[in-house]
Write an enzyme that holds these catalytic residues in place. Structure first.
Site, short mmCIF file in Angstrom:
data_model
loop_
_atom_site.label_atom_id
_atom_site.label_comp_id
_atom_site.label_asym_id
_atom_site.label_seq_id
_atom_site.Cartn_x
_atom_site.Cartn_y
_atom_site.Cartn_z
N ARG A 45 -24.39 -16.51 -7.19
CA ARG A 45 -24.20 -17.94 -7.75
C ARG A 45 -25.64 -18.53 -7.85
O ARG A 45 -26.45 -18.01 -6.93
CB ARG A 45 -23.47 -18.85 -7.00
N LYS A 69 -21.08 -21.40 -1.09
CA LYS A 69 -19.87 -21.84 -1.52
C LYS A 69 -18.92 -21.39 -0.69
O LYS A 69 -17.91 -22.04 0.12
CB LYS A 69 -19.52 -21.42 -2.63
N HIS A 132 -23.77 -19.99 -14.70
CA HIS A 132 -22.86 -19.13 -14.37
C HIS A 132 -22.76 -17.83 -15.27
O HIS A 132 -22.05 -16.77 -14.67
CB HIS A 132 -21.58 -19.74 -14.34
N ARG A 135 -23.59 -14.63 -13.13
CA ARG A 135 -22.62 -13.95 -12.20
C ARG A 135 -21.35 -13.47 -13.17
O ARG A 135 -20.98 -12.36 -12.85
CB ARG A 135 -22.13 -15.13 -11.61
N HIS A 158 -12.73 -13.82 -5.03
CA HIS A 158 -11.67 -14.32 -5.67
C HIS A 158 -10.40 -14.05 -4.77
O HIS A 158 -10.36 -13.03 -4.32
CB HIS A 158 -11.63 -13.90 -6.79
N TYR A 167 -11.95 -14.74 -15.27
CA TYR A 167 -13.12 -15.34 -14.78
C TYR A 167 -14.19 -14.50 -15.48
O TYR A 167 -15.19 -15.03 -16.29
CB TYR A 167 -13.44 -15.10 -13.40
#
Length: 184
Positions: A45, A69, A132, A135, A158, A167
């Site tokens: 990230r 995160k 993003h 990523r 995930h 995603y």
């Protein structure tokens, strides 16, 4: 204003990906190019990328990064970009890998966003670019090359393969197309 994660897309075209790297290197800065290169080759990230310090990566081909995160450790392999990263680090005069010109601190997410969008504009990539994107581009191309959704799900932390597929933008149409030529 930065985009929501859902609005940001991976770069699915290799030519556009190469154009983006060229634009960052030639028209933005080596710092922005290396940030993008590290992002698309590790899937970190942007918040984790921007917190990296020179000492974290200098002389290393493999590092363990504690993701902000998830608070989980993640092993990052740098073999494929080691030379470019080492050359960049040699020229740095900062403890931060991506230093700001405003004091001894890293660039902000907003600055990273601006630089990525500036490069995207020069490449005629008109939509879906944000921090993003790096990523998601990593995830998209990792999946395209390996077809290993289980490992990618673990890399991206995930909870379900469906989340990972959504995603990275693997749409129902792409799945349908891949099944049309499938035969045992």
């Amino acid at each position: 204003m930065t985009k929501d994660i859902q609005d940001v897309q991976p770069i699915r075209d290799l030519k556009k990906l190469e154009d983006m790297k060229w634009s960052l290197k030639r028209h933005c800065s080596e710092r922005d190019y290396i940030m993008f290169l590290l992002g698309i080759n590790t899937g970190l990230r942007v918040s984790d990328l921007l917190q990296l310090k020179v000492k974290d990566l200098k002389g290393k081909k493999k590092v363990i990064v504690k993701e902000g995160k998830t608070d989980k450790p993640r092993t990052i392999h740098l073999h494929n970009i080691y030379e470019e990263l080492s050359d960049y680090i040699k020229g740095l005069d900062s403890e931060w890998l991506f230093p700001s010109r405003k004091g001894n601190k890293p660039i902000t997410r907003i600055q990273a966003y601006r630089q990525l969008n500036k490069a995207a504009d020069m490449c005629d990539i008109s939509e879906g670019i944000g921090t993003h994107t790096m990523r998601k581009t990593f995830g998209y191309w990792y999946y395209k090359q390996s077809k290993d959704i289980a490992t990618l799900q673990r890399i991206l932390n995930h909870s379900h393969p469906e989340i990972t597929l959504r995603y990275i933008g693997i749409t129902d149409e792409e799945i349908e197309n891949s099944l049309q030529s499938f035969k045992l």
